[in-house]
Design a protein around this motif. Structure first.
Motif, PDB file in Angstrom:
ATOM      1  N   LYS A 282       0.845  -1.186   0.000  1.00 47.09           N
ATOM      2  CA  LYS A 282       0.000   0.000   0.000  1.00 47.09           C
ATOM      3  C   LYS A 282       0.885   1.243   0.000  1.00 47.09           C
ATOM      4  N   GLN A 283       0.538   2.197  -0.851  1.00 44.38           N
ATOM      5  CA  GLN A 283       1.327   3.420  -0.903  1.00 44.38           C
ATOM      6  C   GLN A 283       0.936   4.340   0.242  1.00 44.38           C
ATOM      7  N   ARG A 284       1.964   4.904   0.869  1.00 45.98           N
ATOM      8  CA  ARG A 284       1.724   5.880   1.921  1.00 45.98           C
ATOM      9  C   ARG A 284       1.879   7.271   1.333  1.00 45.98           C
ATOM     10  N   THR A 285       1.211   8.210   1.921  1.00 47.26           N
ATOM     11  CA  THR A 285       1.410   9.598   1.525  1.00 47.26           C
ATOM     12  C   THR A 285       2.084  10.318   2.678  1.00 47.26           C
TER      13      THR A 285
ATOM     14  N   LEU B 223      13.257   7.402  -3.068  1.00 54.55           N
ATOM     15  CA  LEU B 223      12.210   8.376  -2.757  1.00 54.55           C
ATOM     16  C   LEU B 223      12.809   9.608  -2.078  1.00 54.55           C
TER      17      LEU B 223
END
Length: 116
Positions: A3-6, A38
């Motif tokens: 799941k991508q985190r913001t 990132l």
């Protein structure tokens, strides 16, 4: 798939500043549980001033979301009013005990009088 985190712009800015002040990429990545690539992207954006554009975009998005929420509340209120008015327009059954009138049309006193 993961799941991508913001991450907030403030967080990205802080990590970028930590890196530019001398912290290692590996140490920052491990401490914040983000990829080194990132962090490199954040640092590049920070140096180019693009993170400030992200802040402006986030502020604009927040403004739009607040406006949408206000409009949704208004639509909900109007939907309730519409349902209420539709209910008021429905003919209601007349009770059997209610009297009915045989007079149809205007009352005799409301009719115009002949002048002639």
């Amino acid at each position: 798939m993961a799941k991508q985190r913001t991450h907030s712009v403030e967080f990205k800015r802080q990590v970028s500043q930590d890196y530019l002040s001398g912290e290692t990429l590996h140490g920052l990545a491990k401490r914040h549980n983000v990829s080194r690539n990132l962090i490199r992207i954040w640092v590049d954006k920070y140096q180019a001033g693009a993170l400030d554009e992200d802040v402006a975009s986030a502020d604009l998005l927040e403004t739009y979301e607040a406006r949408i929420a206000a409009l949704e509340r208004l639509v909900g209120k109007q939907a309730l009013e519409l349902e209420f008015l539709k209910g008021a327009l429905r003919p209601r059954p007349r009770p059997r005990s209610e009297t009915t009138s045989a007079i149809v049309g205007p009352a005799a006193s409301a009719l115009p009088r002949d002048a002639g």
